[in-house]
Design a protein around this motif. Structure first.
Motif, PDB file in Angstrom:
ATOM      1  N   LEU A  96      31.664  30.073  52.303  1.00 26.61           N
ATOM      2  CA  LEU A  96      31.390  29.519  50.517  1.00 26.61           C
ATOM      3  C   LEU A  96      31.160  30.789  49.611  1.00 26.61           C
ATOM      4  CD1 LEU A  96      30.568  25.943  50.810  1.00 26.61           C
ATOM      5  CD2 LEU A  96      33.119  26.604  50.615  1.00 26.61           C
ATOM      6  N   GLY A  97      31.695  31.076  48.782  1.00 23.96           N
ATOM      7  CA  GLY A  97      31.557  32.153  47.871  1.00 23.96           C
ATOM      8  C   GLY A  97      31.360  32.256  46.851  1.00 23.96           C
ATOM      9  N   TYR A  98      31.374  33.378  45.462  1.00 26.75           N
ATOM     10  CA  TYR A  98      31.577  33.683  44.457  1.00 26.75           C
ATOM     11  C   TYR A  98      31.783  34.505  44.099  1.00 26.75           C
ATOM     12  CZ  TYR A  98      31.876  33.886  39.365  1.00 26.75           C
ATOM     13  OH  TYR A  98      31.498  33.824  37.959  1.00 26.75           O
ATOM     14  N   ALA A  99      33.170  35.348  43.467  1.00 29.15           N
ATOM     15  CA  ALA A  99      33.199  37.029  43.285  1.00 29.15           C
ATOM     16  C   ALA A  99      34.051  36.798  41.666  1.00 29.15           C
ATOM     17  CB  ALA A  99      34.453  36.806  44.838  1.00 29.15           C
ATOM     18  N   PRO A 100      33.103  37.587  41.042  1.00 30.61           N
ATOM     19  CA  PRO A 100      34.205  38.326  40.286  1.00 30.61           C
ATOM     20  C   PRO A 100      35.007  38.727  40.928  1.00 30.61           C
ATOM     21  CG  PRO A 100      31.316  37.984  40.560  1.00 30.61           C
ATOM     22  CD  PRO A 100      31.733  38.395  41.217  1.00 30.61           C
ATOM     23  N   ALA A 101      36.193  39.189  39.755  1.00 36.23           N
ATOM     24  CA  ALA A 101      36.963  39.750  40.057  1.00 36.23           C
ATOM     25  C   ALA A 101      37.827  40.453  39.015  1.00 36.23           C
ATOM     26  CB  ALA A 101      37.960  39.091  40.885  1.00 36.23           C
ATOM     27  N   ASN A 102      38.434  41.778  38.871  1.00 35.48           N
ATOM     28  CA  ASN A 102      39.138  42.329  37.551  1.00 35.48           C
ATOM     29  C   ASN A 102      40.033  42.864  38.343  1.00 35.48           C
ATOM     30  OD1 ASN A 102      39.255  45.334  36.089  1.00 35.48           O
ATOM     31  ND2 ASN A 102      37.744  44.287  34.940  1.00 35.48           N
ATOM     32  N   PHE A 103      41.149  42.623  37.505  1.00 36.75           N
ATOM     33  CA  PHE A 103      42.631  43.437  37.520  1.00 36.75           C
ATOM     34  C   PHE A 103      43.450  43.885  36.456  1.00 36.75           C
ATOM     35  CE2 PHE A 103      46.724  41.229  38.742  1.00 36.75           C
ATOM     36  CZ  PHE A 103      47.014  41.708  39.747  1.00 36.75           C
ATOM     37  N   SER A 104      43.434  44.922  36.703  1.00 40.46           N
ATOM     38  CA  SER A 104      43.486  45.578  35.734  1.00 40.46           C
ATOM     39  C   SER A 104      44.888  46.227  35.641  1.00 40.46           C
ATOM     40  CB  SER A 104      42.546  46.868  35.311  1.00 40.46           C
ATOM     41  OG  SER A 104      42.113  47.383  36.665  1.00 40.46           O
ATOM     42  N   PHE A 105      45.365  46.630  34.505  1.00 44.76           N
ATOM     43  CA  PHE A 105      46.986  47.258  34.750  1.00 44.76           C
ATOM     44  C   PHE A 105      46.420  48.770  34.736  1.00 44.76           C
ATOM     45  CE2 PHE A 105      50.728  49.251  31.966  1.00 44.76           C
ATOM     46  CZ  PHE A 105      51.451  48.596  32.864  1.00 44.76           C
ATOM     47  N   THR A 106      46.695  49.575  35.336  1.00 49.31           N
ATOM     48  CA  THR A 106      47.107  51.311  35.692  1.00 49.31           C
ATOM     49  C   THR A 106      49.131  51.952  35.282  1.00 49.31           C
ATOM     50  OG1 THR A 106      47.707  50.743  37.634  1.00 49.31           O
ATOM     51  CG2 THR A 106      45.028  50.810  37.297  1.00 49.31           C
ATOM     52  N   ILE A 121      40.125  44.609  41.279  1.00 47.91           N
ATOM     53  CA  ILE A 121      38.224  44.818  42.457  1.00 47.91           C
ATOM     54  C   ILE A 121      37.811  43.872  42.428  1.00 47.91           C
ATOM     55  CG2 ILE A 121      36.007  46.564  41.430  1.00 47.91           C
ATOM     56  CD1 ILE A 121      37.588  47.958  39.857  1.00 47.91           C
ATOM     57  N   ILE A 122      37.059  43.407  43.763  1.00 44.52           N
ATOM     58  CA  ILE A 122      36.202  42.248  43.354  1.00 44.52           C
ATOM     59  C   ILE A 122      34.728  42.125  44.550  1.00 44.52           C
ATOM     60  CG2 ILE A 122      36.467  40.269  45.153  1.00 44.52           C
ATOM     61  CD1 ILE A 122      39.549  40.494  44.686  1.00 44.52           C
ATOM     62  N   HIS A 123      33.781  42.147  43.918  1.00 41.44           N
ATOM     63  CA  HIS A 123      32.817  41.716  44.035  1.00 41.44           C
ATOM     64  C   HIS A 123      32.374  40.273  45.222  1.00 41.44           C
ATOM     65  CE1 HIS A 123      31.260  45.944  42.637  1.00 41.44           C
ATOM     66  NE2 HIS A 123      31.956  45.128  42.383  1.00 41.44           N
ATOM     67  N   GLU A 124      32.052  39.930  46.428  1.00 43.25           N
ATOM     68  CA  GLU A 124      31.895  38.667  46.741  1.00 43.25           C
ATOM     69  C   GLU A 124      31.277  38.100  47.040  1.00 43.25           C
ATOM     70  OE1 GLU A 124      34.365  35.832  49.445  1.00 43.25           O
ATOM     71  OE2 GLU A 124      35.528  37.785  49.954  1.00 43.25           O
ATOM     72  N   LEU A 125      29.974  37.548  46.827  1.00 48.13           N
ATOM     73  CA  LEU A 125      28.826  36.636  47.838  1.00 48.13           C
ATOM     74  C   LEU A 125      29.023  35.737  48.379  1.00 48.13           C
ATOM     75  CD1 LEU A 125      26.736  37.293  44.577  1.00 48.13           C
ATOM     76  CD2 LEU A 125      26.700  38.707  46.676  1.00 48.13           C
ATOM     77  N   THR A 126      28.694  35.464  49.510  1.00 46.44           N
ATOM     78  CA  THR A 126      28.937  34.265  49.887  1.00 46.44           C
ATOM     79  C   THR A 126      27.383  33.562  51.054  1.00 46.44           C
ATOM     80  OG1 THR A 126      29.965  35.873  51.725  1.00 46.44           O
ATOM     81  CG2 THR A 126      32.103  34.790  50.411  1.00 46.44           C
ATOM     82  N   LEU A 127      28.091  32.376  51.293  1.00 46.78           N
ATOM     83  CA  LEU A 127      26.998  31.951  51.976  1.00 46.78           C
ATOM     84  C   LEU A 127      28.245  31.389  53.254  1.00 46.78           C
ATOM     85  CD1 LEU A 127      23.877  31.100  52.949  1.00 46.78           C
ATOM     86  CD2 LEU A 127      24.645  28.724  51.600  1.00 46.78           C
ATOM     87  N   GLY A 128      27.486  31.760  54.241  1.00 49.68           N
ATOM     88  CA  GLY A 128      27.621  31.177  55.839  1.00 49.68           C
ATOM     89  C   GLY A 128      27.279  29.872  56.433  1.00 49.68           C
ATOM     90  N   ILE A 129      28.074  29.077  57.246  1.00 55.17           N
ATOM     91  CA  ILE A 129      27.051  28.676  58.177  1.00 55.17           C
ATOM     92  C   ILE A 129      27.947  28.616  59.973  1.00 55.17           C
ATOM     93  CG2 ILE A 129      26.761  26.231  59.255  1.00 55.17           C
ATOM     94  CD1 ILE A 129      26.681  25.076  56.151  1.00 55.17           C
TER      95      ILE A 129
END
Length: 243
Positions: free
Chosen positions: A46-56, A233-241
């Motif tokens: 389970l995690g939280y992921a700030p996402a940046n989606f930008s037009f190029t 661009i995604i930076h994702e932090l997760t915790l796993g079991i």
């Protein structure tokens, strides 16, 4: 390059992918029983992921209301094992998005080809085949970003085992693939760079392991129409079991 590339590279990667690295998981000696090394567990993450989606693309080719740019947090849920990863990321009004939705579903098949294999340290290169669906909507537009892609990649991995319970895994992968929209398989291309780190601790509670993870993902969509040229661009932090 496209058809010849697919005919050559994907069968070759499939062969490498299914050359099981578990053949190195046992060490035999004359007159003794095989010694089995410890393999990675499977995890629910389970995690939280700030996402940046930008037009190029060309800014003059697309009206502001028809763009899908976003910069916001998303939630992630995934199943991760040594041979595959299945993961979904969702962004909507619950995560702070207004008038937009974001959804990504990805599936990765992987195998690790070891160059160095020791009980406390291993190093080599991964082989990956991956497919994903990326969908972004904007309530102000009748258009929709809806791309599915198929790609392959490789890179480097490193695994360190510290003591009997702690394992640290790091991996970086560079890949390339094809993206389609509205059923056109060769509608465009996608290139990606991904990196991940895992700190796994065995037998934390009830025989279960705990894993702390960080993922970086950069996906660059180059579609024939200017409407769908975006960087994700995604930076994702997760915790796993462990399962």
């Amino acid at each position: 390059m496209s058809k010849n590339f697919l005919r050559f590279i994907f069968p070759s990667l499939l062969i490498l992918l299914f050359i099981s690295d578990t053949s190195h998981a046992q060490m035999f000696s004359v007159g003794s029983k095989p010694e089995t090394t410890t393999s990675s567990n499977s995890y629910i993450r389970l995690g939280y992921a700030p996402a940046n989606f930008s037009f190029t693309g060309n800014p003059n080719a697309v009206a502001a209301n028809d763009r899908f740019d976003l910069n916001n947090g998303t939630f992630s849920l995934g199943l991760e094992s040594p041979g595959f990863v299945l993961r979904a990321l969702v962004g909507n009004n619950l995560t702070g998005l207004k008038d937009q939705t974001y959804f990504n579903l990805s599936f990765i098949l992987s195998n690790r080809i070891g160059l160095i294999r020791k009980p406390a340290f291993s190093f080599g290169f991964p082989i990956e085949l991956n497919t994903s669906l990326t969908s972004v909507t904007n309530e102000q537009s009748q258009l929709r970003f809806n791309q599915s892609d198929l790609g392959a990649g490789t890179g480097l991995f490193m695994r360190n085992k510290i003591g009997r319970r702690l394992t640290v895994n790091n991996q970086v992968t560079l890949g390339y693939g094809f993206s389609n929209s509205s059923g056109n398989f060769f509608g465009g291309t996608v290139s990606y760079l991904s990196g991940k780190s895992r700190i796994n601790l065995n037998n934390v509670f009830g025989g279960r392991g705990l894993s702390i993870g960080y993922d970086f993902n950069l996906r660059s969509f180059d579609i024939e129409e200017e409407f769908y040229d975006y960087d994700l661009i995604i930076h994702e932090l997760t915790l796993g079991i462990s399962l």
